[in-house]
Design a protein around this motif. Structure first.
Motif, mmCIF file in Angstrom:
data_model
loop_
_atom_site.group_PDB
_atom_site.id
_atom_site.type_symbol
_atom_site.label_atom_id
_atom_site.label_comp_id
_atom_site.label_asym_id
_atom_site.label_seq_id
_atom_site.Cartn_x
_atom_site.Cartn_y
_atom_site.Cartn_z
ATOM 1 N N LEU A 38 42.644 32.160 58.175
ATOM 2 C CA LEU A 38 43.975 32.171 57.558
ATOM 3 C C LEU A 38 43.889 32.498 56.079
ATOM 4 N N ALA A 39 42.910 31.892 55.390
ATOM 5 C CA ALA A 39 42.732 32.180 53.966
ATOM 6 C C ALA A 39 42.370 33.645 53.751
ATOM 7 N N THR A 40 41.534 34.185 54.625
ATOM 8 C CA THR A 40 41.169 35.609 54.523
ATOM 9 C C THR A 40 42.382 36.498 54.740
ATOM 10 N N TRP A 41 43.200 36.160 55.731
ATOM 11 C CA TRP A 41 44.404 36.954 55.999
ATOM 12 C C TRP A 41 45.375 36.908 54.815
ATOM 13 N N LEU A 42 45.554 35.726 54.216
ATOM 14 C CA LEU A 42 46.449 35.604 53.063
ATOM 15 C C LEU A 42 45.919 36.400 51.881
ATOM 16 N N TRP A 43 44.592 36.394 51.718
ATOM 17 C CA TRP A 43 44.015 37.148 50.612
ATOM 18 C C TRP A 43 44.237 38.650 50.795
ATOM 19 N N PHE A 44 44.046 39.126 52.031
ATOM 20 C CA PHE A 44 44.248 40.546 52.290
ATOM 21 C C PHE A 44 45.722 40.928 52.209
ATOM 22 N N ALA A 45 46.605 40.002 52.563
ATOM 23 C CA ALA A 45 48.037 40.298 52.486
ATOM 24 C C ALA A 45 48.478 40.511 51.047
ATOM 25 N N ARG A 46 47.808 39.856 50.115
ATOM 26 C CA ARG A 46 48.181 39.982 48.699
ATOM 27 C C ARG A 46 47.287 40.956 47.938
ATOM 28 N N ALA A 47 46.218 41.402 48.545
ATOM 29 C CA ALA A 47 45.279 42.281 47.849
ATOM 30 C C ALA A 47 45.855 43.682 47.690
ATOM 31 N N ASP A 48 45.505 44.294 46.585
ATOM 32 C CA ASP A 48 45.920 45.669 46.315
ATOM 33 C C ASP A 48 44.782 46.604 46.723
ATOM 34 N N LEU A 49 44.862 47.093 47.965
ATOM 35 C CA LEU A 49 43.784 47.911 48.507
ATOM 36 C C LEU A 49 43.960 49.363 48.112
ATOM 37 N N ASP A 50 42.863 50.017 47.778
ATOM 38 C CA ASP A 50 42.925 51.435 47.462
ATOM 39 C C ASP A 50 42.919 52.239 48.765
ATOM 40 N N PRO A 51 43.174 53.539 48.715
ATOM 41 C CA PRO A 51 43.233 54.346 49.945
ATOM 42 C C PRO A 51 41.969 54.301 50.788
ATOM 43 N N VAL A 52 40.803 54.205 50.146
ATOM 44 C CA VAL A 52 39.546 54.166 50.905
ATOM 45 C C VAL A 52 39.468 52.888 51.730
ATOM 46 N N SER A 53 39.815 51.761 51.111
ATOM 47 C CA SER A 53 39.781 50.486 51.832
ATOM 48 C C SER A 53 40.822 50.452 52.942
ATOM 49 N N GLU A 54 42.011 50.953 52.639
ATOM 50 C CA GLU A 54 43.065 50.978 53.661
ATOM 51 C C GLU A 54 42.667 51.845 54.844
ATOM 52 N N ASN A 55 42.040 52.964 54.558
ATOM 53 C CA ASN A 55 41.601 53.854 55.634
ATOM 54 C C ASN A 55 40.515 53.199 56.493
ATOM 55 N N THR A 222 28.356 51.080 51.217
ATOM 56 C CA THR A 222 28.163 52.485 50.820
ATOM 57 C C THR A 222 29.304 52.993 49.942
ATOM 58 N N ASN A 223 30.522 52.528 50.207
ATOM 59 C CA ASN A 223 31.671 52.977 49.407
ATOM 60 C C ASN A 223 32.012 52.028 48.268
ATOM 61 N N GLN A 224 31.208 50.954 48.142
ATOM 62 C CA GLN A 224 31.432 49.956 47.095
ATOM 63 C C GLN A 224 32.870 49.419 47.136
ATOM 64 N N ARG A 225 33.275 49.042 48.330
ATOM 65 C CA ARG A 225 34.605 48.461 48.534
ATOM 66 C C ARG A 225 34.429 47.009 48.978
ATOM 67 N N MET A 226 34.593 46.085 48.025
ATOM 68 C CA MET A 226 34.363 44.675 48.283
ATOM 69 C C MET A 226 35.254 44.105 49.385
ATOM 70 N N PRO A 227 36.552 44.444 49.463
ATOM 71 C CA PRO A 227 37.384 43.871 50.533
ATOM 72 C C PRO A 227 36.860 44.188 51.935
ATOM 73 N N VAL A 228 36.393 45.410 52.145
ATOM 74 C CA VAL A 228 35.869 45.798 53.462
ATOM 75 C C VAL A 228 34.590 45.022 53.762
ATOM 76 N N LEU A 229 33.716 44.913 52.771
ATOM 77 C CA LEU A 229 32.467 44.170 52.940
ATOM 78 C C LEU A 229 32.734 42.692 53.224
ATOM 79 N N VAL A 230 33.666 42.110 52.477
ATOM 80 C CA VAL A 230 33.986 40.688 52.654
ATOM 81 C C VAL A 230 34.552 40.433 54.048
ATOM 82 N N LEU A 231 35.453 41.301 54.503
ATOM 83 C CA LEU A 231 36.055 41.094 55.817
ATOM 84 C C LEU A 231 35.002 41.180 56.927
ATOM 85 N N GLY A 232 34.142 42.188 56.872
ATOM 86 C CA GLY A 232 33.100 42.323 57.885
ATOM 87 C C GLY A 232 32.150 41.135 57.880
#
Length: 261
Positions: A38-55, A222-232
């Motif tokens: 739940l905390a992870t979902w709330l964090w992602f809901a408020r996070a400002d993801l760039d196009p690479v992370s969103e993709n 590889t893309n240095q995208r912390m949100p993607v790494l954290v979620l995985g």
């Protein structure tokens, strides 16, 4: 003994065989895992993801990676049990007991080899795809189940086995009704270890084209995208803890009643 005394004594006799799972065991870890998700979902809901992370996280890719990871874990564990338990039984029989050191040495090679190196060799041999990943995961997890099966069967009291033979039980009957039930706790402990190993090793399946949550982790690195790494990473940890919790419940519930006293 009177009927009243027998009635009073019967609960005491039944108590050791009662299947008791504490409320804390049933609720604490699931509640923690739900809170983490739940905390992870709330964090992602408020996070400002760039196009690479969103993709990387859109189009059902997260659910696909999670499904692939679960499939890799389940399939590999099934084949580990299919290989390790029958092999462990055979190696404790008198005719094949001398082959135990050789079998254990081979199983040790599978786990002693670095997982990523083993996977690379299997990709060269079998090609890119899920098959190479599954073979690598299975080879890595055979040892704990095989070792615990052999140890559990060899630890049985010889006098119990001799008594079972003395009442006319066949060798197969002794194995099925005496040896295996007594070895169940150790075998289940090995299965629990293998399950957790499989969840962790399955993250490396992405390097062989096997998919899984490792795809998110490697994409984040590889893309240095912390949100993607954290979620995985969070999903992998949560899945490992969930599998370990389910295995601990199975270990408790499948334990033979006669051993609980």
């Amino acid at each position: 003994m009177t009927a009243l005394e027998d009635a009073e004594a019967s609960p005491a006799r039944a108590e050791p065989t009662a299947r008791k799972v504490s409320r804390r065991k049933l609720t604490v870890l699931p509640a923690v895992l739900i809170a983490v998700l739940l905390a992870t979902w709330l964090w992602f809901a408020r996070a400002d993801l760039d196009p690479v992370s969103e993709n990387a996280l859109s189009g059902g890719q997260v659910s696909k990676a999670l499904r692939q990871h679960v499939e890799l874990t389940v399939i590999s564990t099934f084949f580990v049990l299919l290989i390790a338990i029958p092999l462990g039984i055979l190696l404790t029989r008198r005719a094949l007991r001398k082959a135990t050191p050789v079998a254990m040495a081979l199983a040790n090679i599978g786990q002693a080899t670095p997982a990523i190196g083993l996977l690379a060799l299997l990709v060269i041999w079998l090609g890119i795809g899920r098959r190479a990943a599954l073979v690598g995961i299975i080879a890595y997890a055979v040892l704990p189940v095989l070792s615990n099966t052999i140890t559990g069967l060899n630890a049985n009291d010889p006098t119990l086995l001799e008594a079972a033979r003395g009442i006319g039980m066949s060798p197969l009957g002794v194995l099925a009704r005496v040896e295996l039930p007594l070895a169940v706790p150790l075998i289940l402990a090995g299965v629990r270890t293998a399950l957790v190993l499989n969840v962790g090793t399955a993250t490396l399946a992405t390097f062989g084209g096997g998919g899984g949550l490792g795809v998110l982790i490697t994409t984040g690195i590889t893309n240095q995208r912390m949100p993607v790494l954290v979620l995985g990473s969070i999903l992998t940890v949560v899945l490992a803890l969930l599998v370990d919790w389910l295995a601990s419940l199975a270990e408790l519930l499948l334990r033979p009643r006669g051993l609980e006293a």
